[in-house]
Write a protein that holds these residues in place. Structure first.
Motif, PDB file in Angstrom:
ATOM      1  N   VAL A 311       0.823  -1.201   0.000  1.00 18.49           N
ATOM      2  CA  VAL A 311       0.000   0.000   0.000  1.00 18.49           C
ATOM      3  C   VAL A 311       0.857   1.251   0.000  1.00 18.49           C
ATOM      4  O   VAL A 311       1.766   1.398   0.818  1.00 18.49           O
ATOM      5  N   GLY A 312       0.583   2.141  -0.943  1.00 19.30           N
ATOM      6  CA  GLY A 312       1.295   3.419  -1.007  1.00 19.30           C
ATOM      7  C   GLY A 312       2.612   3.357  -1.720  1.00 19.30           C
ATOM      8  O   GLY A 312       3.279   4.376  -1.860  1.00 19.30           O
ATOM      9  N   LEU A 313       3.013   2.163  -2.179  1.00 21.99           N
ATOM     10  CA  LEU A 313       4.304   2.029  -2.839  1.00 21.99           C
ATOM     11  C   LEU A 313       4.123   1.760  -4.326  1.00 21.99           C
ATOM     12  O   LEU A 313       3.152   1.109  -4.741  1.00 21.99           O
ATOM     13  N   ASP A 314       5.072   2.249  -5.119  1.00 21.13           N
ATOM     14  CA  ASP A 314       5.139   1.868  -6.518  1.00 21.13           C
ATOM     15  C   ASP A 314       5.991   0.611  -6.599  1.00 21.13           C
ATOM     16  O   ASP A 314       7.177   0.639  -6.249  1.00 21.13           O
ATOM     17  N   ILE A 315       5.410  -0.488  -7.003  1.00 17.06           N
ATOM     18  CA  ILE A 315       6.141  -1.754  -7.048  1.00 17.06           C
ATOM     19  C   ILE A 315       6.904  -1.834  -8.367  1.00 17.06           C
ATOM     20  O   ILE A 315       6.302  -1.926  -9.438  1.00 17.06           O
ATOM     21  N   PRO A 316       8.231  -1.775  -8.316  1.00 11.84           N
ATOM     22  CA  PRO A 316       9.019  -1.899  -9.559  1.00 11.84           C
ATOM     23  C   PRO A 316       8.780  -3.262 -10.191  1.00 11.84           C
ATOM     24  O   PRO A 316       8.466  -4.236  -9.504  1.00 11.84           O
ATOM     25  N   THR A 317       8.929  -3.324 -11.498  1.00 10.71           N
ATOM     26  CA  THR A 317       8.674  -4.568 -12.227  1.00 10.71           C
ATOM     27  C   THR A 317       9.918  -4.985 -12.990  1.00 10.71           C
ATOM     28  O   THR A 317      10.521  -4.173 -13.685  1.00 10.71           O
ATOM     29  N   ILE A 318      10.299  -6.259 -12.825  1.00 15.39           N
ATOM     30  CA  ILE A 318      11.395  -6.824 -13.606  1.00 15.39           C
ATOM     31  C   ILE A 318      10.825  -7.976 -14.420  1.00 15.39           C
ATOM     32  O   ILE A 318      10.437  -8.996 -13.878  1.00 15.39           O
ATOM     33  N   ALA A 319      10.728  -7.790 -15.710  1.00 12.90           N
ATOM     34  CA  ALA A 319      10.196  -8.831 -16.591  1.00 12.90           C
ATOM     35  C   ALA A 319      11.341  -9.432 -17.381  1.00 12.90           C
ATOM     36  O   ALA A 319      11.509  -9.165 -18.563  1.00 12.90           O
ATOM     37  N   GLN A 320      12.174 -10.229 -16.727  1.00 15.22           N
ATOM     38  CA  GLN A 320      13.306 -10.850 -17.412  1.00 15.22           C
ATOM     39  C   GLN A 320      12.820 -12.002 -18.279  1.00 15.22           C
ATOM     40  O   GLN A 320      11.828 -12.667 -17.980  1.00 15.22           O
ATOM     41  N   ASP A 321      13.535 -12.232 -19.337  1.00 18.15           N
ATOM     42  CA  ASP A 321      13.233 -13.325 -20.263  1.00 18.15           C
ATOM     43  C   ASP A 321      13.627 -14.657 -19.623  1.00 18.15           C
ATOM     44  O   ASP A 321      14.806 -14.906 -19.371  1.00 18.15           O
ATOM     45  N   PRO A 322      12.663 -15.536 -19.313  1.00 13.69           N
ATOM     46  CA  PRO A 322      13.004 -16.811 -18.672  1.00 13.69           C
ATOM     47  C   PRO A 322      13.800 -17.735 -19.571  1.00 13.69           C
ATOM     48  O   PRO A 322      14.409 -18.688 -19.123  1.00 13.69           O
ATOM     49  N   ASN A 323      13.770 -17.486 -20.871  1.00 18.15           N
ATOM     50  CA  ASN A 323      14.485 -18.340 -21.826  1.00 18.15           C
ATOM     51  C   ASN A 323      15.733 -17.685 -22.375  1.00 18.15           C
ATOM     52  O   ASN A 323      16.241 -18.084 -23.412  1.00 18.15           O
ATOM     53  N   MET A 324      16.221 -16.620 -21.678  1.00 14.89           N
ATOM     54  CA  MET A 324      17.382 -15.895 -22.202  1.00 14.89           C
ATOM     55  C   MET A 324      18.535 -16.856 -22.460  1.00 14.89           C
ATOM     56  O   MET A 324      18.903 -17.657 -21.612  1.00 14.89           O
ATOM     57  N   GLY A 325      19.107 -16.735 -23.627  1.00 11.43           N
ATOM     58  CA  GLY A 325      20.253 -17.554 -23.969  1.00 11.43           C
ATOM     59  C   GLY A 325      19.899 -18.789 -24.783  1.00 11.43           C
ATOM     60  O   GLY A 325      20.767 -19.431 -25.340  1.00 11.43           O
ATOM     61  N   LYS A 326      18.587 -19.125 -24.847  1.00 11.48           N
ATOM     62  CA  LYS A 326      18.201 -20.282 -25.653  1.00 11.48           C
ATOM     63  C   LYS A 326      17.936 -19.861 -27.091  1.00 11.48           C
ATOM     64  O   LYS A 326      17.390 -18.804 -27.351  1.00 11.48           O
TER      65      LYS A 326
END
Length: 708
Positions: A311-326
Motif C-alpha cells: 500500500v502506497g508504494l510503486d512496485i518496480p517490475t522486472i520482466a526478465q526473459d526466462p528463456n534468455m540464452g536459448k
C-alpha cells in the motif's frame, strides 16, 4: 595468502567460498589491494552473476577486463570474440584478476579459459562464490585451490557489532548482555552484524530489548529479521530501497536520483539507507548486498501479486526473459510469457523481452524504462502516451537514428537517455524531441560518426558521454548552446581537435579525453574554462599545453600520462598553487619540471613514472601537502634524494622502483606517515638509512635486505 603463494611462478586460481554475508568480496578486495603491485596489470570484476543477467553483460565485462589489463579500449562484439582477444592479450602478462560473485562454472571459462593456458607465469585469479562446484573442473586439474571463509569468532564479532551500534565506549556497559545475545544470533556473519548494529545505532535500551526478542522468535530466519528492519523504514526509504534492488548493479546515483524527484533532496534518504547499511555507496555508484536485494525482490513479488501488501508504494517490475540464452527465444512476447505489469509501475526492467500492445496503458506512469536489447521498433507505440518518462535506457539495442520512437514518444520530461553499446547507431537522432535532457550517454557506440547539430540546443545538458565511440572524429563545431554542461567525456574516440567554442562552456568541470590517439592539440580557449576541475589528456598526441594553462584557477587534477610528445610544462602551471591536487606526467617526454612547480602548495599526488626526469626536484620539501610521489622506472633519474624530503610529514607513498638513484637521506626516518616505500630494482642503492617505524610495505632487492 598461503594458497596464492606469490613466490611460485605457476598460474593458479584460488576460490573464496562461503555463505551469503560472510565477507567473501571484502576479503577479495583486501587481498587485491595488498598484492596488486606484484603484477603487470590487475582487474576486479564485481557482481558478475548480476551483471551477466543483463543483455551484453558478458561482453561488457570482457571489455572492462581488456581495458583494465592493457589500458586501451577494445570493443568486444560477442562473448566468443572476447575469448579470442583475451587469449592473445594475456599470454605474456603476469596478471591478477578477481571474478566476484560467480555461481556458474561456465562463466569462469568466459574470462580465463578452461586450462589457464592464456596467462603469463605467476598470474593469479581469485574467484568468490557460494558454490564450491564452480571451480571443481579446475580443482580436478590441479589448477585451483579453495579457501572456505569461516564466521567471525565471538570476540571479533562483538567488537565489530559494537562499532556499528554504539556511539561511545561509555555506553557499552549498559548494552553488553543484549549485544552478546544479538551477536550470538548473527552467527558471526559480518553482513548481519553490520546491518543489525546500524539498525540499533542511536536507539534506546528498550528498542534493543525488543529487537533481541524478535531475533529470538525468528530462530535464525534472517530474511524475516531483515524484513522487520525493512518495516521500520518510512515510506520514502522503503520506496528507494525497493527501487535500488531492481536497478542495474552499481548504478550511477546521479541517474537514479531522477526517480525520486518528489524527495527533497533524495540524497538525504540515500545517506540514511547507507548509514543503516541497507545500501552501499562508493563514489557515485549505489548498490546493495545480494541478500538484501533478494529480500527486496521477495517483497515486490508479494506486493505484485497482492497489491494490498504494498500500500502506497510503486512496485518496480522486472520482466526478465526466462528463456534468455536459448536459441530462437531472444525476444519472446510478454503476453505469451504470461507477464503482468501493474498500472502504477514507475520502474520497469524488461531485459530482452518484447511486450504486446495491450500493455500500452500500463506503461503510462513509467518514469524509468530499462529495456536493454529491446526489439528495433517495439516501444515507439507502447510509450506514445507516456508523459512521465524521465529515464530511457536502450543500451545494447538495435535502435538507429531512423527509429520511429524518436518522434512518436512524448519525451519533453526526459532527463536521461542511455544508448550505451547501440552498435547500429551511425548518426545521433535529432534532439528536438527531448529538449530538457540533462544526461546523454553514447558510450561504446562504436559505429557512431556524427552528432546532430541539434545537440547544441540542449541548454540543460549536464553530462555528455561519448567514451569509446571509436569512429567519432569530430565534435559539434558550435558547443556554446550547451551552457549547463559540466562533464564532457570523449575518451577513446577519434576526435582530432577540440572546437574553439569549448571555451564558452562556462560551467564545465570535467574534460576527459584520455586515449584520444588522434588528438594533436588543445585550443587556448580551454584555458577560459574557469570552473574546470579535471583535465585528462592521457595518451593523446599533444606536443604542448597552452601557455595560459595557469588561468584554470580551480583545476584540481591535470593528467597527461603517456603523452609521449610532450616535453615541457608551461611555467604558468605554478599559478595553480591553491587548486592543483594531482599532477600526472608519467610516460611523457618531460625531463625537468618547471621551477614554478614549487608553488603548488596544495599538491597531494605527484606521478612521474616512466618519464625522462634526470634528478629529483630539489624543492620537493616545499610541497608540504604531498601524500604520494611516484617516480618508478624513470631510467634517467639518478643521484641522491634531497634531504628536504624529510619535511613531507604527510607522505604515505614513495615509489622509486627501477630508477638509478644512489641513496636516501637519513631524514627519511622523519616521515612518520610513510606506509609504502618501493625501491625494487634500484641497483645503485647499497645501503638504507633508518626507516620510519610505521612503514607497512617495503620493496627492495634481496641483497639490500641483507645490508639493513
Amino acid at each position: 595468502m598461503e594458497l596464492l603463494d606469490l613466490e611460485v611462478n605457476d598460474v593458479r586460481i584460488v576460490g573464496i567460498h562461503g555463505r551469503d554475508g560472510i565477507g567473501k568480496t571484502t576479503i577479495a578486495k583486501i587481498v587485491y589491494n595488498k598484492i596488486s603491485l606484484h603484477f603487470d596489470a590487475c582487474s576486479f570484476l564485481a557482481e558478475i552473476e548480476e551483471t551477466t543477467q543483463q543483455p551484453g553483460g558478458v561482453q561488457y565485462l570482457q571489455t572492462k577486463l581488456i581495458f583494465d589489463i592493457v589500458k586501451r579500449e577494445y570493443e568486444v562484439a560477442s562473448a566468443f570474440k572476447g575469448v579470442r582477444v583475451l587469449k592473445e592479450i594475456f599470454r605474456n602478462m603476469k596478471v591478477l584478476i578477481i571474478l566476484d560473485d560467480v555461481e556458474r562454472g561456465s562463466l569462469v571459462k568466459e574470462f580465463v579459459g578452461a586450462k589457464l593456458d592464456w596467462f603469463g607465469s605467476g598470474s593469479r585469479i581469485i574467484v568468490t562464490s557460494k558454490e564450491r562446484s564452480v571451480l571443481q573442473g579446475f580443482v580436478d586439474l590441479g589448477l585451483a585451490r579453495t579457501y572456505d571463509v569461516n564466521p567471525m569468532h565471538d570476540d571479533l564479532a562483538f567488537d565489530f557489532f559494537c562499532r556499528c551500534a554504539i556511539r561511545t565506549s561509555d555506553e557499552l556497559h549498559s548494552y553488553v548482555d543484549i549485544a552478546n545475545k544479538i551477536v550470538k544470533a548473527a552467527k558471526g556473519l559480518p553482513l548481519f552484524l553490520k546491518v543489525f548494529g546500524s539498525f540499533l545505532h542511536d536507539k534506546g535500551q528498550e528498542e534493543w530489548i525488543k529487537f533481541e526478542d524478535i531475533i529470538g522468535q525468528c530462530q535464525e530466519d534472517y530474511q524475516k529479521i531483515l524484513s522487520i528492519i525493512y518495516e521500520a523504514l518510512d515510506q520514502k526509504q522503503k520506496q528507494m530501497y525497493l527501487n535500488i534492488a531492481c536497478f542495474p548493479p552499481d548504478v550511477d546515483s546521479r541517474i537514479a536520483s531522477y526517480m525520486w524527484h518528489y524527495y527533497d533532496p533524495p540524497h538525504d534518504v540515500i545517506e540514511v539507507l547507507c548509514h543503516m547499511s541497507i545500501i552501499q555507496k562508493e563514489e557515485n555508484k549505489i548498490g546493495m548486498h545480494s541478500m538484501l536485494r533478494c529480500l527486496a525482490r521477495e517483497i515486490m513479488r508479494k506486493g505484485f501479486h497482492d497489491p494490498g501488501t504494498g500500500v502506497g508504494l510503486d512496485i518496480p517490475t522486472i520482466a526478465q526473459d526466462p528463456n534468455m540464452g536459448k536459441k530462437g527465444t531472444d525476444h519472446p512476447d510478454t503476453e505469451e510469457a504470461g507477464y503482468e505489469i501493474l498500472p502504477n509501475t514507475t520502474f520497469l526492467s524488461l531485459g530482452r523481452a518484447n511486450i504486446g500492445g495491450k500493455f500500452a496503458d500500463a506503461l503510462l506512469n513509467v518514469r524509468w524504462l530499462h529495456w536493454q536489447g529491446c526489439p528495433r521498433d517495439a516501444i515507439s507505440i507502447l510509450l506514445e502516451k507516456n508523459e512521465h518518462l524521465v529515464i530511457l535506457d536502450l543500451s545494447w539495442s538495435k535502435v538507429t537514428e531512423s527509429w520511429g520512437g524518436w518522434k512518436r514518444i512524448k519525451m519533453e520530461r526526459l532527463k536521461v537517455l542511455n544508448l550505451t553499446g547501440c552498435g547500429n547507431l551511425l548518426v545521433t537522432p535529432s534532439f528536438s524531441c527531448c529538449p530538457n535532457l540533462e544526461i546523454l550517454i553514447f558510450e561504446r557506440c562504436s559505429r557512431l560518426v556524427h552528432l546532430d547539430p541539434s545537440i547544441n540546443n540542449l541548454k540543460r545538458l549536464v553530462t555528455l558521454n561519448l567514451k569509446f565511440c571509436s569512429n567519432l572524429s569530430m565534435l559539434a563545431a558550435e558547443m556554446d548552446g550547451m551552457n549547463a554542461l559540466r562533464e564532457l567525456l570523449i575518451d577513446s574516440t577519434s576526435v582530432r581537435e577540440l572546437p574553439a567554442s569549448i571555451g564558452k562552456l562556462a560551467l564545465l568541470q570535467i574534460l576527459s579525453a584520455t586515449n584520444c590517439f588522434s588528438l594533436v592539440g588543445v585550443p587556448g580557449s580551454v584555458c577560459e574554462l574557469e570552473a574546470l576541475l579535471v583535465l585528462a589528456l592521457d595518451a593523446t598526441k599533444i606536443l604542448e599545453l597552452p601557455d595560459s594553462i595557469g588561468d584554470l584557477c580551480k583545476l584540481t587534477r591535470l593528467s597527461l600520462r603517456d603523452c609521449r610528445g610532450l616535453v615541457t610544462l608551461p611555467e604558468s602551471i605554478g599559478k595553480l598553487k591553491d587548486s592543483l591536487v594531482e599532477l600526472d606526467i608519467s610516460g611523457t617526454g618531460i625531463s625537468k619540471l618547471p621551477d614554478s612547480t614549487k608553488n603548488l602548495r596544495n599538491l597531494k599526488v605527484l606521478k612521474m613514472d616512466s618519464c625522462f626526469l634526470r634528478e629529483f626536484p630539489c624543492y620537493i620539501g616545499q610541497l608540504t601537502n604531498l601524500e604520494e610521489v611516484h617516480a618508478s622506472w624513470c631510467r634517467c633519474l639518478e643521484g641522491v634524494i634531497p634531504s628536504d624530503i624529510g619535511k613531507l610529514l604527510r607522505l604515505r607513498e614513495l615509489r622509486l622502483r627501477g630508477t638509478r638513484i644512489s641513496s636516501l637521506p637519513s631524514k627519511v626516518q622523519l616521515l612518520s606517515r610513510l606506509q609504502t616505500l618501493d625501491l625494487l630494482h634500484c641497483e645503485n642503492i647499497r645501503k638504507l638509512p633508518n626507516l620510519p617505524q610505521n612503514l607497512i610495505n617495503l620493496y627492495v632487492n634481496p641483497g639490500l635486505m641483507r645490508n639493513m
